[in-house]
Design a protein around this motif. Structure first.
Motif, PDB file in Angstrom:
ATOM      1  N   ARG A 662       0.863  -1.161   0.000  1.00  0.00           N
ATOM      2  CA  ARG A 662       0.000   0.000   0.000  1.00  0.00           C
ATOM      3  C   ARG A 662       0.909   1.222   0.000  1.00  0.00           C
ATOM      4  NH1 ARG A 662      -2.871   2.662   4.027  1.00  0.00           N
ATOM      5  NH2 ARG A 662      -4.954   3.282   3.374  1.00  0.00           N
ATOM      6  N   VAL A 663       0.710   2.049  -0.997  1.00  0.00           N
ATOM      7  CA  VAL A 663       1.587   3.210  -1.110  1.00  0.00           C
ATOM      8  C   VAL A 663       0.787   4.466  -0.776  1.00  0.00           C
ATOM      9  CG1 VAL A 663       3.049   4.544  -2.671  1.00  0.00           C
ATOM     10  CG2 VAL A 663       2.941   2.064  -2.876  1.00  0.00           C
ATOM     11  N   VAL A 664       1.277   5.218   0.205  1.00  0.00           N
ATOM     12  CA  VAL A 664       0.612   6.468   0.571  1.00  0.00           C
ATOM     13  C   VAL A 664       1.435   7.592  -0.055  1.00  0.00           C
ATOM     14  CG1 VAL A 664      -0.080   7.955   2.482  1.00  0.00           C
ATOM     15  CG2 VAL A 664      -0.253   5.464   2.707  1.00  0.00           C
ATOM     16  N   ASN A 665       0.807   8.244  -1.031  1.00  0.00           N
ATOM     17  CA  ASN A 665       1.542   9.206  -1.846  1.00  0.00           C
ATOM     18  C   ASN A 665       0.949  10.606  -1.708  1.00  0.00           C
ATOM     19  OD1 ASN A 665       3.153  10.355  -3.784  1.00  0.00           O
ATOM     20  ND2 ASN A 665       1.946   9.586  -5.520  1.00  0.00           N
ATOM     21  N   ILE A 666       1.794  11.534  -1.353  1.00  0.00           N
ATOM     22  CA  ILE A 666       1.388  12.950  -1.367  1.00  0.00           C
ATOM     23  C   ILE A 666       2.249  13.550  -2.474  1.00  0.00           C
ATOM     24  CG2 ILE A 666       1.141  15.059   0.012  1.00  0.00           C
ATOM     25  CD1 ILE A 666       1.414  13.205   2.517  1.00  0.00           C
ATOM     26  N   PRO A 667       1.687  13.658  -3.703  1.00  0.00           N
ATOM     27  CA  PRO A 667       2.529  13.980  -4.864  1.00  0.00           C
ATOM     28  C   PRO A 667       3.477  15.153  -4.607  1.00  0.00           C
ATOM     29  CG  PRO A 667       0.291  13.539  -5.559  1.00  0.00           C
ATOM     30  CD  PRO A 667       0.274  13.548  -4.058  1.00  0.00           C
ATOM     31  N   ASN A 668       4.721  14.931  -4.981  1.00  0.00           N
ATOM     32  CA  ASN A 668       5.813  15.914  -4.838  1.00  0.00           C
ATOM     33  C   ASN A 668       6.196  16.232  -3.393  1.00  0.00           C
ATOM     34  OD1 ASN A 668       5.854  16.182  -7.632  1.00  0.00           O
ATOM     35  ND2 ASN A 668       4.172  17.661  -7.498  1.00  0.00           N
ATOM     36  N   VAL A 669       5.598  15.551  -2.440  1.00  0.00           N
ATOM     37  CA  VAL A 669       5.933  15.829  -1.042  1.00  0.00           C
ATOM     38  C   VAL A 669       6.467  14.575  -0.356  1.00  0.00           C
ATOM     39  CG1 VAL A 669       5.034  16.522   1.215  1.00  0.00           C
ATOM     40  CG2 VAL A 669       4.260  17.706  -0.852  1.00  0.00           C
ATOM     41  N   SER A 670       5.721  13.470  -0.455  1.00  0.00           N
ATOM     42  CA  SER A 670       6.131  12.274   0.274  1.00  0.00           C
ATOM     43  C   SER A 670       5.533  11.037  -0.362  1.00  0.00           C
ATOM     44  CB  SER A 670       5.655  12.392   1.725  1.00  0.00           C
ATOM     45  OG  SER A 670       5.234  11.156   2.230  1.00  0.00           O
ATOM     46  N   MET A 671       6.276   9.931  -0.305  1.00  0.00           N
ATOM     47  CA  MET A 671       5.720   8.662  -0.782  1.00  0.00           C
ATOM     48  C   MET A 671       6.266   7.560   0.110  1.00  0.00           C
ATOM     49  SD  MET A 671       6.113   6.713  -4.411  1.00  0.00           S
ATOM     50  CE  MET A 671       5.190   7.707  -5.503  1.00  0.00           C
ATOM     51  N   GLU A 672       5.370   6.872   0.816  1.00  0.00           N
ATOM     52  CA  GLU A 672       5.833   5.829   1.736  1.00  0.00           C
ATOM     53  C   GLU A 672       4.961   4.588   1.614  1.00  0.00           C
ATOM     54  OE1 GLU A 672       6.510   6.704   5.849  1.00  0.00           O
ATOM     55  OE2 GLU A 672       7.186   8.739   5.430  1.00  0.00           O
ATOM     56  N   LEU A 673       5.571   3.425   1.880  1.00  0.00           N
ATOM     57  CA  LEU A 673       4.785   2.204   2.004  1.00  0.00           C
ATOM     58  C   LEU A 673       4.195   2.237   3.401  1.00  0.00           C
ATOM     59  CD1 LEU A 673       7.093  -0.594   0.580  1.00  0.00           C
ATOM     60  CD2 LEU A 673       5.692   1.061  -0.611  1.00  0.00           C
ATOM     61  N   CYS A 674       2.891   2.078   3.501  1.00  0.00           N
ATOM     62  CA  CYS A 674       2.283   2.236   4.827  1.00  0.00           C
ATOM     63  C   CYS A 674       0.914   1.588   4.872  1.00  0.00           C
ATOM     64  CB  CYS A 674       2.172   3.733   5.127  1.00  0.00           C
ATOM     65  SG  CYS A 674       1.372   4.072   6.683  1.00  0.00           S
ATOM     66  N   GLY A 675       0.637   0.872   5.948  1.00  0.00           N
ATOM     67  CA  GLY A 675      -0.678   0.240   6.088  1.00  0.00           C
ATOM     68  C   GLY A 675      -1.603   1.067   6.962  1.00  0.00           C
ATOM     69  N   GLY A 676      -1.158   2.236   7.405  1.00  0.00           N
ATOM     70  CA  GLY A 676      -1.946   3.020   8.362  1.00  0.00           C
ATOM     71  C   GLY A 676      -3.062   3.816   7.714  1.00  0.00           C
ATOM     72  N   THR A 677      -3.819   4.530   8.552  1.00  0.00           N
ATOM     73  CA  THR A 677      -4.911   5.339   8.010  1.00  0.00           C
ATOM     74  C   THR A 677      -4.466   6.802   7.959  1.00  0.00           C
ATOM     75  OG1 THR A 677      -5.934   5.746  10.150  1.00  0.00           O
ATOM     76  CG2 THR A 677      -6.611   3.761   8.991  1.00  0.00           C
ATOM     77  N   HIS A 678      -4.972   7.518   6.954  1.00  0.00           N
ATOM     78  CA  HIS A 678      -4.486   8.884   6.709  1.00  0.00           C
ATOM     79  C   HIS A 678      -5.623   9.846   6.388  1.00  0.00           C
ATOM     80  CE1 HIS A 678      -0.134   8.138   6.709  1.00  0.00           C
ATOM     81  NE2 HIS A 678      -0.508   6.906   6.425  1.00  0.00           N
TER      82      HIS A 678
END
Ligand code: SER
Length: 891
Positions: A662-678
């Protein structure tokens, strides 16, 4: 048919080419290529990843969905059960790579055998005349496939018992009959007397497991939902065969490390004797293992995986010493291992500093004690006893850091043995002592949850999409026992078929909320959920029944506390922003070392050598608040791990990932593999504030911060404090600081004035005192007391008085201090000292009368005490002592 890849080239395939050829062969046949999982498995039954199938165990058991119907991988593995054989036989290793093809209910026996043969003979170019296969004795189906479909000579199909040809990943779990392919180095010896255990002639290189059963804790076999395939080909073994070496160590997968160790020892592998070769092979093998273990997050300790690492690492050091390397050399071996393996495992390069650091530290730690331990052991070995006692072995382990096996190895070299049972007794006694000091997790609960996990499906998680959902109760635990129902007042653990509650993981806290009665009777049941944790794929809702009865099978409405969830989400997304800001503004190589995402704060630990300046922290805070104000979208997508890495997603150190991440992507700011809720956009975070930056361990810093609605109570607290300070100092908040500084200056001036006043007072008093001097023969004495005069001032006064009054004078002053203490000073003139009096002894004696002590030189000394009541009488006693000493002392 001989393989193109081998016959077209004059040189044998390298290890890397073999790995690639295997993966490519199966990828072309519809298998999903999977990255190697970490050596730390997500499986409580084993300490380390021991086989290529381990990451797929939950899929074989039907607990997880497969990423595809079939998969292929090259998996890093470690086995330590045969550690004594490493270096001694041709093919035993601790670290090795297992190539595998897996079918999850897709193809089965026939197809697996056909592909295994095709790969072995056509891709790797092995001559069928050199191959022998083994099958499980009852597996006639496999015999027929090998014989009729593949055309293997029946004499080269060997039936074996369950010990050899029934494979299981452990005492509990998926298992099945297997069929192995062996390489025969001497087909010329014919097929009449085939003994596959003769490893000078045969080497097993490919194991095909027909995984169709599950073995429960009682040893009962039940058919799995699917018929699966699990295979394993030892990469090092195939390299040995294709590179025509007499053992695995001489292949290109390990030999560069042996060469490195030989050069450090100043020897030549080809010329060294058998014992030296063994040591070199052990160093080569273990160097790979320790670098990979540290890379995957293991650090040396006396427990579990940490102990395995420590043991391997210490064996390397010891074998180095056997070869004459007495200096530190693990870092050099670590560097060589990284260079050798980082093409296949780039994480080694990424974690270079961590690996080399751990190696250096642990080697230094061991070398410190090794010499002392070796000396002790050689003393013990000088005795007549054939056996080293359990206590002696334990002392070596406990005090000198000698793993038992190392002591055994050294004693064996001297033809002696170790009392292992005695060692265990000593070890148990020590564990018991340690246990008494700690609170342990209730073992019954562990077994209850694990027991349930065997029989029910993992909990489905709906909480990314919804926070309120109807779910069914599948298990209930009250006081660590499984129950059918629970009612008002009971403290319960509830397992549902699915849940919107986030279960604590990846640093994020579990959700809170309620379970309510079914849609029509919501208020008939209220269960307050205080925490949700995860174990064995199950989400465990812990709480208390406030009203009603909860039964297995009931449908309940699971309702997450949305307010708290929003706060946790704000902190989680803010944590990602913080990591990005640190990388951007401080150091791009910063990596996460731990994190906590709570409802009212976040904590982020990261690797960095020094403190972050206040100025930098402010910049970080500003950048994050800019990102918040710019309202960036937070996109969550599922993709293959390889794809995520290519896209530049940050993976957490030591985390295990499946094929799909699961990739949590904030375009141009951050991209992390993460199973958490956002949050769905950064604007929802509202505000971000750093509370503190501290060091938590060497090279690890910690930032604590708050975000979203949690900022308000923090600011209110601060505001209240500033207001209170303002009231106290009678100044508006903005002037508090000016006022405090002014007060501090005022205090300094007052203290100075006080000091001057006191010393003037003493001078004045001294003049009066001088007239109180008493004559004792040719000597003079002056004994007097003060109040509130500190020792230093008292000492100056005593010295001044003595000098004024002359060499024949003994001055003794006492002072009662404000803190309830007393102080004495004695200053004796030259003649007094010559007379044999000692100021140190005198003050020490009086101070003792006041419950204290002190001393100094014969002419000047000071002492202190705490007993105010004895002050006056002590001075009196001192005075009469002085008098009698001056009268009686012989000249
Ligand atoms: N799991 C089997 C083994 O380890 C086949 O991969 O031998």
């Amino acid at each position: 048919m001989i393989s193109s890849s081998v016959s077209n080239s004059n040189r044998p395939m390298t290890g890397a080419e073999i790995r690639e050829a295997f993966l490519d062969f199966f990828a072309k046949r519809g298998h999903q290529r999977m990255a190697s999982a970490l050596l730390i498995p997500d499986d409580s039954t084993v300490l380390l990843t021991i086989a290529g199938m381990l990451p797929f165990k939950p899929i074989f058991l039907g607990r997880e969905q497969p990423p595809a119907l079939s998969a292929t991988s090259s998996q890093k593995c470690i086995r330590t059960n045969d550690i004594e054989n490493v270096g001694k036989t041709a093919r035993h290793h601790t670290f090795f790579e297992m190539l595998g093809n897996f079918s999850f209910g897709n193809y089965f026996k026939e197809q697996a055998i056909i592909w295994a043969w095709e790969l072995s003979t056509e891709v790797f170019g092995l001559d069928p005349a050199n191959l022998v296969v083994s099958i499980f004795q009852e597996d006639n189906e496999a015999a027929l496939i090998w014989q009729n479909l593949i055309g293997v000579n029946p004499k080269r199909i060997i039936r074996m018992g369950a010990k050899d040809n029934f494979w299981a990943s452990g005492p509990i779990g998926p298992c099945g009959p297997c069929s192995e392919i062996y390489y025969d180095f001497h087909p010329d010896l014919g097929h009449d007397d085939i003994n596959l255990e003769d490893d000078s002639r045969f080497i097993e290189f490919y194991n095909l497991v027909f995984m169709e059963s599950n073995c429960d804790s009682q040893g009962n076999l039940t058919p799995l939902e699917n018929k699966n395939i699990d295979t394993g080909m030892g990469l090092e073994r195939m390299a040995q065969i294709l590179q025509k070496k007499s053992n695995n160590y001489e292949t290109d997968l390990i030999f560069p490390l042996i060469k490195k160790a030989a050069s450090l020892a100043g020897i030549d592998y080809s010329e060294v004797n058998e014992k030296g070769k063994i040591s070199l092979k052990v160093i080569g093998d273990h160097s790979r293992a320790i670098s990979q273990l540290i890379c995957d997050g293991v650090s040396a300790s006396n427990l579990g995986r940490g102990y395995i690492l420590r043991r391997l690492l210490r064996r390397v050091v010891r074998h180095g010493r056997l070869l004459g390397i007495n200096d530190h050399f693990l870092v050099a071996m670590g560097e060589a291992s990284i260079e050798l393996m980082s093409k296949a495992y780039p994480q080694l390069e990424e974690k270079r500093d961590i690996i080399l650091n751990e190696l250096a530290q642990e080697e230094a730690r061991f070398l410190e004690t090794l010499e002392r331990g070796e000396k002790l052991l050689s003393d013990i070995l000088k005795s007549e006893n054939q056996q080293i006692s359990g206590e002696q072995a334990f002392e070596l382990y406990d005090t000198y850091g000698f793993p038992l096996e190392l002591t055994q190895e050294i004693t064996q070299e001297h033809g002696r043995t170790v009392d292992v049972a005695g060692f265990e007794v000593a070890m148990k006694a020590q564990r018991q002592r340690a246990k008494e000091a700690i609170v342990t997790i209730d073992p019954t609960l562990r077994s209850t949850i694990e027991g349930i996990a065997e029989s029910i499906k993992p909990t489905l998680f709906f909480g990314y999409e919804v926070l309120d959902r109807s779910c069914q109760v599948v298990a209930l635990i009250v006081k660590d026992e499984l129950v059918q129902e629970a009612s008002t007042g009971d403290v319960v653990k509830v397992i549902l078929d699915g849940t919107p509650f986030y279960g604590e993981s990846g640093g994020q806290v579990g959700d809170r909320g309620m379970l309510l009665g079914s849609e029509t009777e919501k208020t008939s049941l209220i269960v307050i959920i205080e925490n949700v944790s995860r174990n064995q794929g199950l989400f465990i809702h812990s709480g208390r029944i406030k009203k009603g009865t909860l039964r297995i099978g009931d449908l309940v409405i699971a309702k997450v506390d949305t307010h708290l969830r929003r706060r946790a989400q704000a902190h989680h997304t803010a944590t990602h922003l913080l990591q990005s800001a640190l990388k951007q503004l401080v150091d791009a190589s910063i990596s996460q070392a731990g994190s906590l995402v709570d409802f009212d704060r976040l904590r982020f630990d990261f690797s960095y050598p020094g403190a972050i300046s206040l100025e930098k922290l402010e910049k970080i805070e500003n950048l994050i608040n800019d990102w918040i104000n710019e309202i960036h979208r937070v996109e969550v997508t599922e993709m293959k791990l390889e794809q995520a890495k290519v896209n530049g997603a940050i993976a957490m150190f030591g985390e295990k990932y499946g094929a799909y991440v699961r990739v949590v992507n904030i375009p141009n700011v951050s991209m992390e593999l993460c199973g958490g809720t956002h949050v769905s956009n950064t604007g929802e975070i509202g505000l971000f504030k750093i509370i503190s930056e501290t060091g938590v361990a060497s090279g690890i810093r910690r930032i604590e911060a708050i975000a979203g609605t949690a900022v308000l109570p923090y600011l209110n607290d601060r505001d209240r404090l500033v207001k209170e300070l303002g009231d106290h100092f009678k100044a508006p908040p903005s002037e508090v600081m000016v006022r405090v500084i002014a007060l501090q200056d005022e205090l300094k001036t007052t203290n100075k004035a006080l000091l001057t006043a006191r010393s003037e007072l003493i001078s004045a008093k001294s003049a009066i005192l001088a007239s109180q001097v008493e004559l004792v023969g040719d000597f003079q004495i002056l004994v007097s007391s003060f109040t509130g005069v500190q020792a230093a001032l008292l000492s100056t006064a005593a010295k001044q008085l003595q000098e004024q009054l002359g060499d024949n004078t003994a001055v003794l002053l006492g002072s009662i201090l404000e803190e309830g203490k007393v102080s004495f000073v004695a200053a004796f003139g030259k003649d007094v000292v010559q007379r044999g009096l000692n100021a140190g002894k005198v003050v020490n004696h009086i101070a003792k009368l006041c419950g204290g002590g002190g001393g100094g030189r014969a002419n000047l000394a000071q002492a202190g005490g705490r007993n105010l009541k004895s002050f006056e009488s002590a001075l009196k006693i001192a005075k009469s002592e002085l008098v009698s000493l001056l009268i009686e002392s012989p000249l």
